[in-house]
Design a protein around this motif. Structure first.
Motif, PDB file in Angstrom:
ATOM      1  N   ASP A 229       0.762  -1.169  -0.022  1.00 38.02           N
ATOM      2  CA  ASP A 229      -0.116  -0.006  -0.092  1.00 38.02           C
ATOM      3  C   ASP A 229       0.752   1.333   0.012  1.00 38.02           C
ATOM      4  O   ASP A 229       0.629   2.117  -0.650  1.00 38.02           O
ATOM      5  N   CYS A 230       1.805   1.217   0.712  1.00 42.00           N
ATOM      6  CA  CYS A 230       2.977   2.344   0.900  1.00 42.00           C
ATOM      7  C   CYS A 230       3.486   2.427  -0.457  1.00 42.00           C
ATOM      8  O   CYS A 230       3.690   3.729  -1.056  1.00 42.00           O
ATOM      9  N   MET A 231       3.844   1.614  -1.103  1.00 49.04           N
ATOM     10  CA  MET A 231       4.659   1.550  -2.405  1.00 49.04           C
ATOM     11  C   MET A 231       3.791   2.030  -3.373  1.00 49.04           C
ATOM     12  O   MET A 231       4.340   2.726  -4.339  1.00 49.04           O
ATOM     13  N   LYS A 232       2.466   1.824  -3.278  1.00 48.94           N
ATOM     14  CA  LYS A 232       1.808   2.577  -4.553  1.00 48.94           C
ATOM     15  C   LYS A 232       1.408   3.940  -4.520  1.00 48.94           C
ATOM     16  O   LYS A 232       1.247   4.378  -5.284  1.00 48.94           O
ATOM     17  N   ARG A 233       1.922   4.290  -3.122  1.00 44.23           N
ATOM     18  CA  ARG A 233       1.532   5.764  -3.060  1.00 44.23           C
ATOM     19  C   ARG A 233       2.960   6.874  -2.737  1.00 44.23           C
ATOM     20  O   ARG A 233       2.611   7.851  -2.673  1.00 44.23           O
ATOM     21  N   ILE A 234       4.077   6.104  -2.918  1.00 38.89           N
ATOM     22  CA  ILE A 234       5.182   6.738  -2.341  1.00 38.89           C
ATOM     23  C   ILE A 234       5.657   8.195  -3.299  1.00 38.89           C
ATOM     24  O   ILE A 234       6.167   8.909  -2.740  1.00 38.89           O
ATOM     25  N   PHE A 235       5.116   8.127  -4.643  1.00 37.44           N
ATOM     26  CA  PHE A 235       5.317   9.260  -5.249  1.00 37.44           C
ATOM     27  C   PHE A 235       4.422  10.340  -5.470  1.00 37.44           C
ATOM     28  O   PHE A 235       4.628  11.191  -6.167  1.00 37.44           O
TER      29      PHE A 235
ATOM     30  N   PHE B 195       2.935  15.155  -1.002  1.00 31.32           N
ATOM     31  CA  PHE B 195       2.334  15.367   0.351  1.00 31.32           C
ATOM     32  C   PHE B 195       2.170  13.905   1.000  1.00 31.32           C
ATOM     33  O   PHE B 195       1.474  13.598   2.185  1.00 31.32           O
ATOM     34  N   TYR B 196       2.238  12.621   0.520  1.00 30.93           N
ATOM     35  CA  TYR B 196       2.385  11.347   1.041  1.00 30.93           C
ATOM     36  C   TYR B 196       3.505  11.042   1.858  1.00 30.93           C
ATOM     37  O   TYR B 196       4.686  11.345   1.283  1.00 30.93           O
ATOM     38  N   THR B 197       3.497  11.004   3.136  1.00 25.41           N
ATOM     39  CA  THR B 197       4.576  10.649   4.010  1.00 25.41           C
ATOM     40  C   THR B 197       4.279   9.727   5.049  1.00 25.41           C
ATOM     41  O   THR B 197       3.030   9.408   5.340  1.00 25.41           O
ATOM     42  N   THR B 198       5.064   8.788   5.316  1.00 22.62           N
ATOM     43  CA  THR B 198       5.010   7.927   6.556  1.00 22.62           C
ATOM     44  C   THR B 198       5.787   8.458   7.751  1.00 22.62           C
ATOM     45  O   THR B 198       5.585   7.624   8.913  1.00 22.62           O
ATOM     46  N   LYS B 199       6.280   9.594   7.563  1.00 24.51           N
ATOM     47  CA  LYS B 199       7.129  10.084   8.733  1.00 24.51           C
ATOM     48  C   LYS B 199       6.113  10.805   9.896  1.00 24.51           C
ATOM     49  O   LYS B 199       4.817  11.208   9.524  1.00 24.51           O
ATOM     50  N   LYS B 200       6.613  10.989  11.018  1.00 24.26           N
ATOM     51  CA  LYS B 200       5.818  11.542  11.981  1.00 24.26           C
ATOM     52  C   LYS B 200       5.698  13.162  11.566  1.00 24.26           C
ATOM     53  O   LYS B 200       6.385  13.638  11.023  1.00 24.26           O
ATOM     54  N   VAL B 201       4.432  13.511  12.093  1.00 20.65           N
ATOM     55  CA  VAL B 201       3.926  14.864  11.935  1.00 20.65           C
ATOM     56  C   VAL B 201       5.182  15.670  12.190  1.00 20.65           C
ATOM     57  O   VAL B 201       5.719  15.800  13.292  1.00 20.65           O
ATOM     58  N   GLY B 202       5.604  16.795  11.310  1.00 23.74           N
ATOM     59  CA  GLY B 202       6.753  17.673  11.704  1.00 23.74           C
ATOM     60  C   GLY B 202       7.993  17.235  11.092  1.00 23.74           C
ATOM     61  O   GLY B 202       8.973  18.149  11.071  1.00 23.74           O
ATOM     62  N   THR B 203       8.124  16.127  10.801  1.00 23.80           N
ATOM     63  CA  THR B 203       9.510  15.506  10.255  1.00 23.80           C
ATOM     64  C   THR B 203       9.733  15.460   8.857  1.00 23.80           C
ATOM     65  O   THR B 203      10.750  15.096   8.422  1.00 23.80           O
TER      66      THR B 203
ATOM     67  N   THR C 157       7.698  16.382   4.759  1.00 26.45           N
ATOM     68  CA  THR C 157       6.732  17.310   3.962  1.00 26.45           C
ATOM     69  C   THR C 157       5.889  16.598   3.059  1.00 26.45           C
ATOM     70  O   THR C 157       4.918  16.641   2.708  1.00 26.45           O
ATOM     71  N   GLY C 158       6.402  15.171   2.637  1.00 25.15           N
ATOM     72  CA  GLY C 158       6.009  14.315   1.646  1.00 25.15           C
ATOM     73  C   GLY C 158       6.312  14.949   0.214  1.00 25.15           C
ATOM     74  O   GLY C 158       5.574  14.525  -0.534  1.00 25.15           O
ATOM     75  N   LEU C 159       7.476  15.701   0.179  1.00 26.91           N
ATOM     76  CA  LEU C 159       7.577  16.103  -1.308  1.00 26.91           C
ATOM     77  C   LEU C 159       8.685  15.624  -1.623  1.00 26.91           C
ATOM     78  O   LEU C 159       8.907  15.598  -2.926  1.00 26.91           O
ATOM     79  N   GLY C 160       9.608  14.963  -0.990  1.00 27.12           N
ATOM     80  CA  GLY C 160      10.972  14.240  -1.432  1.00 27.12           C
ATOM     81  C   GLY C 160      10.794  13.364  -2.763  1.00 27.12           C
ATOM     82  O   GLY C 160      11.316  13.644  -3.559  1.00 27.12           O
TER      83      GLY C 160
END
Length: 142
Positions: A73-79, A82-90, A92-95
């Motif tokens: 599920d994560c791999m389908k969305r990684i690109f 604004f999608y991120t699996t990181k904690k809030v504030g760590t 942006t989901g833009l990398g």
């Protein structure tokens, strides 16, 4: 080794983003991070099952880690932006969306494989361009 027609700063950004994500995935634990550069020639057998790749010569940059890995599920969305699996504030989901944009704008492709608890591998393919020497050799028939 061939040459790639690319913006140096943007390719540095791709590598730094992927390395930074690999570091984060290892969560400060001992692990392994590999950065490999190779030249590959893809033929019909390599590209038949992959619509994103065409036959030809590529520079392949591989960034692999032994971090936490990702589920399907994560791999389908990684690109996605604004999608991120990181904690809030760590994060942006833009990398990774930026990485994807840079690679595709350079005529390349990015492939990812991952397994939970084992790690993740990103393979960046950038098309090689023919150099003047290659043109001269092919014109002479050497």
């Amino acid at each position: 080794m061939g040459e790639v027609c690319a913006d140096k700063a943007q390719i540095e950004s791709v590598i730094m983003n992927l390395v930074s994500n690999a570091f984060d995935a290892m969560e400060g634990k001992p692990g392994r991070l590999e950065i490999l550069l190779s030249q590959v020639e893809l033929d019909k057998n390599d590209t038949d099952s992959d619509a994103d790749l065409e036959e030809g010569r590529y520079a392949k940059i591989r960034i692999a880690d032994t971090g936490s890995g990702m589920d399907e599920d994560c791999m389908k969305r990684i690109f996605e932006p604004f999608y991120t699996t990181k904690k809030v504030g760590t994060g942006t989901g833009l990398g990774l969306s930026t990485v994807y944009g840079i690679v595709t704008n350079h005529g390349g492709t990015i492939k990812v494989s991952s397994e939970l608890g084992v790690g993740t591998t990103f393979d960046v393919y950038l098309p090689l361009v023919a150099t003047e020497v290659e043109h001269e050799v092919s014109a002479r028939g050497d």
